[in-house]
Design a protein around this motif. Structure first.
Motif, PDB file in Angstrom:
ATOM      1  N   ARG A 154      13.065  -4.879   9.543  1.00 24.10           N
ATOM      2  CA  ARG A 154      13.965  -5.345   8.492  1.00 24.10           C
ATOM      3  C   ARG A 154      13.178  -6.124   7.303  1.00 24.10           C
ATOM      4  O   ARG A 154      13.684  -5.791   6.278  1.00 24.10           O
ATOM      5  CB  ARG A 154      14.761  -6.023   9.363  1.00 24.10           C
ATOM      6  N   ILE A 155      12.260  -6.773   7.711  1.00 20.25           N
ATOM      7  CA  ILE A 155      11.503  -7.780   6.809  1.00 20.25           C
ATOM      8  C   ILE A 155      10.737  -6.554   5.832  1.00 20.25           C
ATOM      9  O   ILE A 155      10.787  -6.947   4.669  1.00 20.25           O
ATOM     10  CB  ILE A 155      10.704  -8.720   7.332  1.00 20.25           C
ATOM     11  N   GLY A 156      10.283  -5.441   6.177  1.00 15.32           N
ATOM     12  CA  GLY A 156       9.615  -4.546   5.666  1.00 15.32           C
ATOM     13  C   GLY A 156      10.590  -3.916   4.635  1.00 15.32           C
ATOM     14  O   GLY A 156      10.243  -3.683   3.541  1.00 15.32           O
ATOM     15  N   GLN A 157      11.787  -3.746   5.079  1.00 21.37           N
ATOM     16  CA  GLN A 157      12.901  -3.291   4.127  1.00 21.37           C
ATOM     17  C   GLN A 157      13.190  -4.251   2.992  1.00 21.37           C
ATOM     18  O   GLN A 157      13.283  -3.928   1.823  1.00 21.37           O
ATOM     19  CB  GLN A 157      14.343  -2.940   4.846  1.00 21.37           C
ATOM     20  N   VAL A 158      13.046  -5.387   3.293  1.00 22.30           N
ATOM     21  CA  VAL A 158      13.429  -6.701   2.437  1.00 22.30           C
ATOM     22  C   VAL A 158      12.239  -6.647   1.015  1.00 22.30           C
ATOM     23  O   VAL A 158      12.622  -6.452   0.040  1.00 22.30           O
ATOM     24  CB  VAL A 158      13.519  -7.875   3.022  1.00 22.30           C
ATOM     25  N   VAL A 159      11.275  -6.481   1.722  1.00 21.82           N
ATOM     26  CA  VAL A 159       9.801  -6.561   0.824  1.00 21.82           C
ATOM     27  C   VAL A 159      10.081  -5.347  -0.132  1.00 21.82           C
ATOM     28  O   VAL A 159       9.829  -5.093  -1.136  1.00 21.82           O
ATOM     29  CB  VAL A 159       8.712  -6.611   1.479  1.00 21.82           C
ATOM     30  N   THR A 160      10.439  -4.042   0.252  1.00 18.55           N
ATOM     31  CA  THR A 160      10.532  -2.674  -0.181  1.00 18.55           C
ATOM     32  C   THR A 160      11.596  -2.972  -1.412  1.00 18.55           C
ATOM     33  O   THR A 160      11.327  -2.480  -2.408  1.00 18.55           O
ATOM     34  CB  THR A 160      10.711  -1.664   0.648  1.00 18.55           C
ATOM     35  N   ASN A 161      12.597  -3.496  -1.004  1.00 18.66           N
ATOM     36  CA  ASN A 161      13.576  -3.634  -1.960  1.00 18.66           C
ATOM     37  C   ASN A 161      13.458  -4.711  -3.199  1.00 18.66           C
ATOM     38  O   ASN A 161      13.663  -4.261  -4.121  1.00 18.66           O
ATOM     39  CB  ASN A 161      15.030  -4.176  -1.234  1.00 18.66           C
ATOM     40  N   VAL A 182       7.340 -14.972   0.800  1.00 17.27           N
ATOM     41  CA  VAL A 182       6.908 -13.833   0.121  1.00 17.27           C
ATOM     42  C   VAL A 182       7.374 -14.000  -1.349  1.00 17.27           C
ATOM     43  O   VAL A 182       8.472 -14.021  -1.337  1.00 17.27           O
ATOM     44  CB  VAL A 182       7.056 -12.527   0.953  1.00 17.27           C
ATOM     45  N   THR A 183       6.334 -14.024  -2.271  1.00 21.16           N
ATOM     46  CA  THR A 183       6.570 -14.244  -3.543  1.00 21.16           C
ATOM     47  C   THR A 183       6.373 -12.807  -4.200  1.00 21.16           C
ATOM     48  O   THR A 183       5.468 -12.148  -4.256  1.00 21.16           O
ATOM     49  CB  THR A 183       5.854 -15.397  -4.298  1.00 21.16           C
ATOM     50  N   VAL A 184       7.385 -12.395  -5.129  1.00 21.14           N
ATOM     51  CA  VAL A 184       7.354 -11.039  -5.654  1.00 21.14           C
ATOM     52  C   VAL A 184       7.449 -11.514  -7.416  1.00 21.14           C
ATOM     53  O   VAL A 184       8.834 -11.841  -7.843  1.00 21.14           O
ATOM     54  CB  VAL A 184       8.364  -9.993  -5.396  1.00 21.14           C
ATOM     55  N   GLN A 185       6.742 -11.715  -8.011  1.00 18.60           N
ATOM     56  CA  GLN A 185       6.747 -12.008  -9.519  1.00 18.60           C
ATOM     57  C   GLN A 185       6.511 -10.952 -10.532  1.00 18.60           C
ATOM     58  O   GLN A 185       5.242 -10.282 -10.287  1.00 18.60           O
ATOM     59  CB  GLN A 185       5.854 -13.424  -9.758  1.00 18.60           C
ATOM     60  N   ASP A 186       6.970 -10.642 -11.288  1.00 18.63           N
ATOM     61  CA  ASP A 186       7.028  -9.474 -12.409  1.00 18.63           C
ATOM     62  C   ASP A 186       6.771 -10.098 -13.789  1.00 18.63           C
ATOM     63  O   ASP A 186       7.431 -11.214 -14.019  1.00 18.63           O
ATOM     64  CB  ASP A 186       7.861  -8.586 -12.288  1.00 18.63           C
ATOM     65  N   THR A 187       6.467  -9.428 -14.789  1.00 20.72           N
ATOM     66  CA  THR A 187       6.276  -9.669 -16.026  1.00 20.72           C
ATOM     67  C   THR A 187       7.209  -8.875 -16.834  1.00 20.72           C
ATOM     68  O   THR A 187       6.710  -8.560 -18.271  1.00 20.72           O
ATOM     69  CB  THR A 187       4.727  -9.629 -16.620  1.00 20.72           C
ATOM     70  N   GLY A 188       8.209  -8.233 -16.424  1.00 20.02           N
ATOM     71  CA  GLY A 188       9.263  -7.327 -16.882  1.00 20.02           C
ATOM     72  C   GLY A 188      10.128  -8.046 -17.693  1.00 20.02           C
ATOM     73  O   GLY A 188      10.218  -8.916 -18.394  1.00 20.02           O
ATOM     74  N   ILE A 193      21.701  -6.784   0.499  1.00 19.01           N
ATOM     75  CA  ILE A 193      21.251  -6.366   1.595  1.00 19.01           C
ATOM     76  C   ILE A 193      19.923  -7.145   2.064  1.00 19.01           C
ATOM     77  O   ILE A 193      20.108  -7.725   3.248  1.00 19.01           O
ATOM     78  CB  ILE A 193      20.958  -4.848   1.871  1.00 19.01           C
ATOM     79  N   SER A 194      19.025  -7.205   1.014  1.00 14.11           N
ATOM     80  CA  SER A 194      17.980  -8.304   1.223  1.00 14.11           C
ATOM     81  C   SER A 194      18.279  -9.670   1.788  1.00 14.11           C
ATOM     82  O   SER A 194      17.614 -10.062   2.624  1.00 14.11           O
ATOM     83  CB  SER A 194      16.946  -8.105   0.010  1.00 14.11           C
ATOM     84  N   ARG A 195      19.221 -10.209   0.845  1.00  7.18           N
ATOM     85  CA  ARG A 195      19.454 -11.501   1.150  1.00  7.18           C
ATOM     86  C   ARG A 195      20.300 -11.711   2.560  1.00  7.18           C
ATOM     87  O   ARG A 195      20.129 -12.608   3.245  1.00  7.18           O
ATOM     88  CB  ARG A 195      20.298 -11.952   0.156  1.00  7.18           C
ATOM     89  N   SER A 196      21.115 -10.941   2.814  1.00  5.96           N
ATOM     90  CA  SER A 196      21.968 -10.745   4.274  1.00  5.96           C
ATOM     91  C   SER A 196      20.897 -10.589   5.397  1.00  5.96           C
ATOM     92  O   SER A 196      20.962 -11.279   6.206  1.00  5.96           O
ATOM     93  CB  SER A 196      22.799  -9.464   4.208  1.00  5.96           C
ATOM     94  N   ILE A 197      19.830  -9.772   5.161  1.00  6.47           N
ATOM     95  CA  ILE A 197      18.554  -9.575   6.176  1.00  6.47           C
ATOM     96  C   ILE A 197      18.050 -10.812   6.519  1.00  6.47           C
ATOM     97  O   ILE A 197      17.545 -11.427   7.407  1.00  6.47           O
ATOM     98  CB  ILE A 197      17.822  -8.490   5.960  1.00  6.47           C
ATOM     99  N   ALA A 198      17.417 -11.456   5.353  1.00  6.24           N
ATOM    100  CA  ALA A 198      16.825 -12.771   5.308  1.00  6.24           C
ATOM    101  C   ALA A 198      17.885 -13.955   5.858  1.00  6.24           C
ATOM    102  O   ALA A 198      17.132 -14.680   6.688  1.00  6.24           O
ATOM    103  CB  ALA A 198      16.373 -13.315   3.812  1.00  6.24           C
ATOM    104  N   HIS A 222       1.014  -1.038  -0.052  1.00  6.31           N
ATOM    105  CA  HIS A 222      -0.062  -0.027   0.081  1.00  6.31           C
ATOM    106  C   HIS A 222       0.693   1.224   0.125  1.00  6.31           C
ATOM    107  O   HIS A 222       0.404   2.315  -0.817  1.00  6.31           O
ATOM    108  CB  HIS A 222      -1.132  -0.058   1.413  1.00  6.31           C
ATOM    109  N   ARG A 223       1.883   1.231   0.653  1.00  7.74           N
ATOM    110  CA  ARG A 223       2.953   2.281   0.955  1.00  7.74           C
ATOM    111  C   ARG A 223       3.251   2.528  -0.534  1.00  7.74           C
ATOM    112  O   ARG A 223       3.835   3.680  -0.779  1.00  7.74           O
ATOM    113  CB  ARG A 223       3.782   2.153   1.907  1.00  7.74           C
ATOM    114  N   LEU A 224       3.998   1.573  -1.351  1.00  7.32           N
ATOM    115  CA  LEU A 224       4.533   1.751  -2.560  1.00  7.32           C
ATOM    116  C   LEU A 224       3.724   1.788  -3.553  1.00  7.32           C
ATOM    117  O   LEU A 224       3.968   2.142  -4.926  1.00  7.32           O
ATOM    118  CB  LEU A 224       5.432   0.721  -2.836  1.00  7.32           C
TER     119      LEU A 224
END
Length: 370
Positions: free
Chosen positions: A260-267, A295-301, A338-343, A231-233
């Motif tokens: 931290r997890i919010g930062q990963v999802v944001t990234n 958490v899955t982030v899938q794009d058609t890019g 950074i995201s992988r390191s946090i995870a 919602h924020r993005l």
């Protein structure tokens, strides 16, 4: 260090000699105590014969001769044993200390910054393991130094563009080439924000790679956290005309640091947005797989080519536009790192898959339920 090896060789030599002397002395005492009595019994010479008889006198002569021969043989044998033991001990000590001296030379070279040096592996199993550990240490130090040098070059490269832009605008305004209009000052401010964001990302990356990430784990609803981040993005996706889809899911409780997890999802969402063009879709999902929250982030890019897939988590690595099409937006190039390191600090991981260039990509954040 040289004195240490001298003392060690002396102690090893003396210990071998001490063992040889003790062994020879024990053999001397046993032979000296048992051999005369056994000889007398076997030769029939003893106290049973008459004291003044010829046989008794002959027996005493034989016993005396035997005692003298035994003593002489034992003394010669003892000296010979000590000499041979000293020679063998010297050879063994040299054979033992030679690989240790090579290890010492290698460790001194590593301490001096020569991380490419290696020690030859000796035949002795214990020393071979020590040499292999030293070589593994050298390899780790060499890799760490290579990463450090590469990081310096990458940081310098990332800073060069915004600094050049800022310097050009400021110098132009100082020289009166163009006036400081709001648009030009905005451009300078934007480049300054890029530098600040780069500094913040580098600080986070440094803490993550050194294991100094401060985590405040608490029980949170992962589905709600992901929905709030989306919602924020969403305004950024709307501005880029990229559709952001989030399937409703039931509450999923995990014990994580929500910031931290919010930062990963944001990234991950920001990375997907940069990979998309107007009209593309980014699908955000939350579920459970093999006992883990995912958490899955899938794009058609623009997707990721196979040769680039294994490198997307490297620092400052950006997928080449020539291989995947146009990528919109800019980034520091270390968000995924950074995201992988946090995870992983949470006991999870981030993985990427893609059918190929131009066919989209999928990033999965996996977290333990507890």
């Amino acid at each position: 260090m040289r004195r240490f090896f001298d003392r060690l060789s002396t102690r090893l030599l003396l210990s071998h000699l001490a063992v040889a002397v003790v062994g020879a002395g024990a053999a001397f005492l046993v032979v000296r105590l048992l051999a005369p009595a056994d000889f007398a019994r076997r030769a029939g010479v003893g106290a049973g014969a008459g004291a003044g008889s010829v046989n008794a006198g002959r027996g005493r002569v034989l016993l005396a001769a035997f005692d003298a021969a035994i003593n002489q043989a034992l003394v010669i044998g003892l000296v010979a044993a000590v000499v041979v033991a000293a020679l063998l001990a010297w050879l063994m000590v040299r054979r033992l200390l030679r690989p240790l001296d090579r290890v010492r030379t290698t460790t001194r070279a590593l301490a001096g910054g020569d991380y490419a040096t290696r020690v030859s592996v000796p035949r002795e199993l214990e020393l071979a393991r020590l040499a292999e550990d030293i070589n593994a240490l050298g390899g780790a130090l060499q890799e760490s130094e290579a990463r450090r040098v590469r990081l310096i070059g990458e940081v310098a490269h990332e800073m060069r563009t915004p600094l050049t832009v800022i310097d050009g605008y400021v110098e132009g305004m100082i020289d009166g080439v163009f006036t400081p209009t709001p648009a030009r000052l905005t451009a300078v401010a934007e480049e300054a924000r890029v530098l600040r964001r780069l500094a913040e990302d580098l600080s986070a990356l440094s803490r993550a790679e050194e294991g100094r990430l401060s985590l405040a784990p608490t029980a949170v609803d992962l589905a709600a956290l992901v929905a709030e981040t989306a919602h924020r993005l969403r305004p950024q996706f709307d501005d880029a005309r990229v559709h952001l889809a989030l399937a409703p899911v039931p509450p999923l409780t995990v014990t994580v640091d929500p910031d931290r997890i919010g930062q990963v999802v944001t990234n991950l969402l920001g990375n997907a947005l940069r990979a998309c063009s107007p009209g593309d879709t980014v699908t955000l999902g939350v579920g459970v797989e093999a006992g883990q929250a995912v958490v899955t982030v899938q794009d058609t890019g623009c997707g990721i080519a196979p040769q680039d897939l294994s490198r997307v988590f490297e620092r400052f690595y950006r997928v080449p536009a020539t291989a995947t099409g146009t990528r919109t937006g800019t980034g520091s190039g270390i968000g995924l790192t950074i995201s992988r390191s946090i995870a992983r600090a949470h006991g999870g991981d981030v993985v990427a898959t893609s059918p190929g260039a131009g066919r989209g990509a999928t990033f999965r954040l996996m977290l333990p339920r507890r």
